[in-house]
Design a protein around this motif. Structure first.
Motif, PDB file in Angstrom:
ATOM      1  N   MET A  25       0.959  -1.225   0.103  1.00 21.24           N
ATOM      2  CA  MET A  25      -0.175  -0.203  -0.042  1.00 21.24           C
ATOM      3  C   MET A  25       0.757   1.303   0.053  1.00 21.24           C
ATOM      4  O   MET A  25       0.648   2.231  -0.707  1.00 21.24           O
ATOM      5  N   CYS A  26       1.975   1.253   0.572  1.00 20.42           N
ATOM      6  CA  CYS A  26       2.942   2.481   0.666  1.00 20.42           C
ATOM      7  C   CYS A  26       3.646   2.637  -0.695  1.00 20.42           C
ATOM      8  O   CYS A  26       3.569   3.745  -1.189  1.00 20.42           O
ATOM      9  N   THR A  39      -3.407   5.056   3.007  1.00 18.04           N
ATOM     10  CA  THR A  39      -2.237   4.201   3.510  1.00 18.04           C
ATOM     11  C   THR A  39      -1.669   4.730   4.715  1.00 18.04           C
ATOM     12  O   THR A  39      -1.261   3.793   5.581  1.00 18.04           O
ATOM     13  N   SER A  82       0.812   4.005  -2.993  1.00 15.99           N
ATOM     14  CA  SER A  82       0.764   5.399  -3.087  1.00 15.99           C
ATOM     15  C   SER A  82       1.604   6.359  -3.393  1.00 15.99           C
ATOM     16  O   SER A  82       1.443   7.344  -4.188  1.00 15.99           O
TER      17      SER A  82
END
Length: 486
Positions: A329-330, A445, A333
């Motif tokens: 997710m990081c 995130t 983003s």
């Protein structure tokens, strides 16, 4: 025994309590078993998921040509995708009850028929014999039927993995079934622009897309004959879904870790829905063709499928659900933020393609892992209920995001680079919408990384269960739970 099909046939139509009682008895009397026909059911679900997602994104890569052919505005064309979101919001809770109560077989067969009838209705709607005033309503009607099928098939991977696959294959099976949906998006991004550029009408396009829907319907109706396997593949099948549906929903809504996942990963689903729907419209204003936009969508999906394949194998071995989800997710983003900048530049095909590949590699690939994580942190609530509510959250947020981004996209008076279709609403400035999209992705995130912590409840329950071996009926031998399949 030939998979115990006669015994399992007697279970079809029984209540979920009867099925669990049957599994309890078998668990007490025998070791866990897996059956080779689980791969056929997985194949049918993959085909059905692929066909349904092709129907969802049929028109988005060729939105401007679709608007011209159907003689409607771009906003109405966007509703052909948005209807999936709205139907999922209102229909998904019923679908989770259907999957956890009436069973996987019933859900797959019903979903395959809805998907097939919708695909055929879309094709019939664009035939020359149909009056012009009826074309768009018939296409929208077919799209709506396909939308009703989506929750029935997109919630099924976690249920299929839990019912038919041992713990060391669950993440991989879930990955294959879930990524089939993504492969369908890939095909839509490739074939929709290709077919439209070849003959410049929707008839051939919708006819081709109706073929896999019809094949999937036939295979599901004729080939899936059992509601549950004769013997469970793992201890978790015996106790999962033990809570009544409404009680299970209450447990989920009071589970802090699950609620963080529900909101934050649901936001990620919404972001990817917007990305898939608006990609062509975002890029055409800066001079990028439909073919290039379709290629970018295809590249992101190809990398997403590859990433999901390796992540599935890795997580099946290590069980690092939380770590994988947070890291992906990081990185997603980060990719979304870069896309917000480079998508507003002209003559940057290589960079845009690379960013789309990055976006897909870390964004699409984490979907099945996050769904498995939802099951782990909510066990013993039914798999369809836990994954279904996450999907509903994603669709609600997708609807809100799509409406917001469309509202923020303002017409531009002069756009010399634009290759969008002519029309009052064709040339739009997407600078503000893509920046807002990147901000929403970063916010979700950060909240997930900071607030999500959980224990793996299903794995813990299985670690204390006996017996410890799983017999694979496709090979006739025993397979230890921590080994690979024969």
């Amino acid at each position: 025994m030939e998979d115990g099909s006669a015994e399992t046939e007697a279970l079809i139509g029984n209540s979920s309590e009867d099925v669990r009682s049957h599994l309890d008895g078998r668990n007490a009397a025998a070791e866990f078993k897996v059956y080779k026909r689980r791969w056929f059911i997985l194949f049918v679900l993959c085909l059905l998921n692929c066909s349904n997602s092709m129907s969802w994104l049929t028109f988005a890569p060729v939105a401007d040509q679709t608007a011209q052919y159907l003689q409607v505005s771009l906003n109405l064309v966007n509703w052909l995708s948005l209807v999936y979101v709205l139907v999922a919001i209102f229909f998904s809770l019923i679908t989770t009850w259907v999957l956890d109560t009436l069973g996987l077989r019933f859900s797959l067969i019903m979903g395959s028929w809805l998907n097939m009838l919708g695909s055929v209705l879309r094709y019939v709607g664009v035939l020359n014999c149909i009056p012009k005033w009826a074309v768009f309503p018939m296409v929208m009607g077919g799209q709506t039927l396909c939308a009703f099928a989506q929750p029935l098939v997109i919630f099924a991977p976690t249920k299929l993995a839990a019912l038919w696959f041992p713990d060391y294959q669950r993440a991989t099976a879930n990955m294959m079934a879930s990524m089939a949906n993504t492969v369908g998006l890939l095909f839509a991004n490739i074939f929709s622009p290709m077919i439209i550029s070849y003959n410049n009408n929707l008839v051939m396009l919708l006819f081709i897309y109706a073929i896999p829907a019809t094949v999937a319907c036939f295979l599901a109706t004729v080939g899936i004959r059992e509601r549950v396997p004769p013997t469970p593949p793992s201890a978790s099948v015996v106790t999962s879904s033990s809570e009544p549906f409404l009680q299970g929903v209450k447990l989920l809504l009071t589970n802090k870790a699950y609620m963080v996942l529900l909101v934050c990963f649901g936001s990620g689903i919404g972001i990817f829905t917007c990305f898939s729907t608006f990609l062509e419209q975002i890029l055409c204003v800066k001079g990028y063709s439909n073919d290039f936009a379709g290629l970018c969508g295809a590249v992101s999906i190809v990398f997403g499928v590859l990433g999901a394949f390796f992540l599935g194998l890795y997580v099946d071995k290590t069980k690092n659900f939380t770590e994988v989800t947070k890291i992906n997710m990081c990185l997603t983003s980060l990719g979304c933020s870069v896309f917000a900048v480079v998508s507003q530049l002209s003559d940057q095909k290589i960079i845009i393609g690379a960013v789309c590949a990055w976006f897909g590699l870390f964004g699409y690939s984490v979907y099945p892992i996050a769904m498995e994580l939802g099951v782990e942190c909510s066990y013993p609530v039914g798999e369809a209920t836990s994954s279904g509510l996450i999907f509903v959250s994603g669709q609600i947020q997708a609807a809100l995001y799509m409406l917001l981004l469309q509202a923020l996209a303002k017409p531009v008076a002069d756009s010399p680079l634009s290759v969008c279709a002519t029309g009052a609403d064709a040339n739009l400035s997407w600078t503000v919408p893509v920046l807002v999209m990147a901000g929403l992705c970063a916010l979700g995130t950060c909240c997930f990384v900071g607030f999500f912590h959980t224990d793996y409840r299903r794995l813990r329950a299985e670690a204390t269960a006996s017996p410890k071996t799983v017999t694979d009926q496709s090979t006739g031998g025993d397979t230890w739970a921590n080994s690979t399949d024969a």
